[in-house]
Design a protein around this motif. Structure first.
Motif, mmCIF file in Angstrom:
data_model
loop_
_atom_site.group_PDB
_atom_site.id
_atom_site.type_symbol
_atom_site.label_atom_id
_atom_site.label_comp_id
_atom_site.label_asym_id
_atom_site.label_seq_id
_atom_site.Cartn_x
_atom_site.Cartn_y
_atom_site.Cartn_z
ATOM 1 N N ILE A 66 50.870 37.929 20.807
ATOM 2 C CA ILE A 66 50.214 39.335 21.308
ATOM 3 C C ILE A 66 49.645 40.129 22.631
ATOM 4 O O ILE A 66 49.863 41.085 22.860
ATOM 5 C CB ILE A 66 48.973 39.233 20.081
ATOM 6 C CG1 ILE A 66 49.587 39.045 18.763
ATOM 7 C CG2 ILE A 66 47.959 40.370 19.968
ATOM 8 C CD1 ILE A 66 48.230 38.241 17.741
ATOM 9 N N GLU A 67 49.011 38.901 23.088
ATOM 10 C CA GLU A 67 48.590 39.626 24.480
ATOM 11 C C GLU A 67 49.970 40.125 25.311
ATOM 12 O O GLU A 67 49.110 41.499 26.360
ATOM 13 C CB GLU A 67 48.189 38.476 25.465
ATOM 14 C CG GLU A 67 47.015 37.925 24.552
ATOM 15 C CD GLU A 67 46.095 36.484 25.266
ATOM 16 O OE1 GLU A 67 47.194 35.897 26.271
ATOM 17 O OE2 GLU A 67 45.251 35.524 25.031
ATOM 18 N N ASN A 112 51.714 42.327 24.165
ATOM 19 C CA ASN A 112 52.501 43.584 23.104
ATOM 20 C C ASN A 112 53.750 43.094 22.283
ATOM 21 O O ASN A 112 54.279 44.021 22.529
ATOM 22 C CB ASN A 112 52.275 44.903 23.819
ATOM 23 C CG ASN A 112 50.929 44.896 24.282
ATOM 24 O OD1 ASN A 112 49.374 44.731 23.819
ATOM 25 N ND2 ASN A 112 50.748 45.464 25.780
ATOM 26 N N PRO A 166 55.685 43.150 19.056
ATOM 27 C CA PRO A 166 54.851 44.436 17.276
ATOM 28 C C PRO A 166 55.642 43.148 16.288
ATOM 29 O O PRO A 166 54.378 43.456 15.566
ATOM 30 C CB PRO A 166 55.517 45.038 18.061
ATOM 31 C CG PRO A 166 56.817 44.859 18.028
ATOM 32 C CD PRO A 166 55.775 44.248 19.358
ATOM 33 N N THR A 220 52.070 40.951 16.492
ATOM 34 C CA THR A 220 51.020 41.203 16.191
ATOM 35 C C THR A 220 51.378 41.895 14.502
ATOM 36 O O THR A 220 50.368 41.087 14.286
ATOM 37 C CB THR A 220 50.950 42.958 16.624
ATOM 38 O OG1 THR A 220 51.119 42.343 17.860
ATOM 39 C CG2 THR A 220 49.957 43.514 16.575
ATOM 40 N N LYS A 221 52.195 42.068 14.275
ATOM 41 C CA LYS A 221 52.299 41.763 12.353
ATOM 42 C C LYS A 221 52.042 40.694 11.881
ATOM 43 O O LYS A 221 51.682 40.999 10.221
ATOM 44 C CB LYS A 221 53.805 42.655 12.265
ATOM 45 C CG LYS A 221 53.617 43.520 10.982
ATOM 46 C CD LYS A 221 55.306 43.651 10.658
ATOM 47 C CE LYS A 221 55.642 43.580 9.210
ATOM 48 N NZ LYS A 221 56.074 42.627 8.478
ATOM 49 N N TYR A 233 45.221 45.062 13.285
ATOM 50 C CA TYR A 233 46.374 44.397 14.160
ATOM 51 C C TYR A 233 47.565 45.060 13.854
ATOM 52 O O TYR A 233 48.405 45.108 14.158
ATOM 53 C CB TYR A 233 46.221 42.804 13.257
ATOM 54 C CG TYR A 233 46.300 41.644 14.204
ATOM 55 C CD1 TYR A 233 46.499 41.192 15.036
ATOM 56 C CD2 TYR A 233 44.977 40.405 13.704
ATOM 57 C CE1 TYR A 233 45.927 40.305 16.313
ATOM 58 C CE2 TYR A 233 44.168 39.919 14.521
ATOM 59 C CZ TYR A 233 44.805 39.914 15.816
ATOM 60 O OH TYR A 233 44.047 38.307 16.712
ATOM 61 N N LYS A 266 47.879 48.187 15.490
ATOM 62 C CA LYS A 266 48.121 47.881 16.386
ATOM 63 C C LYS A 266 49.353 47.978 16.839
ATOM 64 O O LYS A 266 50.511 48.029 18.223
ATOM 65 C CB LYS A 266 47.682 46.836 17.166
ATOM 66 C CG LYS A 266 48.058 46.340 18.637
ATOM 67 C CD LYS A 266 47.181 45.577 19.498
ATOM 68 C CE LYS A 266 47.610 45.054 21.130
ATOM 69 N NZ LYS A 266 46.600 44.496 21.428
ATOM 70 N N ALA A 267 50.863 47.123 15.690
ATOM 71 C CA ALA A 267 52.071 46.699 15.784
ATOM 72 C C ALA A 267 52.632 47.714 15.706
ATOM 73 O O ALA A 267 53.118 48.490 15.845
ATOM 74 C CB ALA A 267 52.208 46.081 14.363
#
Length: 84
Positions: free
Chosen positions: A53-54, A56, A58, A61-62, A80, A83-84
């Motif tokens: 996640i750090e 980025n 996706p 994040t999902k 989250y 962001k995804a």
């Protein structure tokens, strides 16, 4: 199935075939993509997902959003997913 080390998705049939090969060969369980050892605890898995996640990722994040949703933390899940 999601592998937390590299955020790769693999279908259940392929995952089963890989696990069967590892069991029959008495091999350590590893990710079929990057060959890192499969984490034994949820904390290690979540740590790997957070690293993804750090940077980025996706997919990671999902995945974390879905985990938070199932835990009942809907606000974090929404963050989250957004962001995804």
């Amino acid at each position: 199935t999601l592998y937390s080390c590299c955020s790769k998705l693999i279908c259940d049939g392929c995952n089963y075939a890989n696990q069967k090969r590892e069991i029959e060969g008495r091999l350590q369980r590893k990710c079929p993509f990057c060959r890192k050892a499969v984490p034994k605890t949820k904390e290690v898995r979540d740590g790997r997902v957070m690293k993804r996640i750090e940077v980025n990722d996706p997919v990671a994040t999902k995945y974390m959003g879905t985990e938070r949703y199932h835990e009942g933390d809907y606000k974090s899940a929404f963050e989250y997913w957004s962001k995804a």
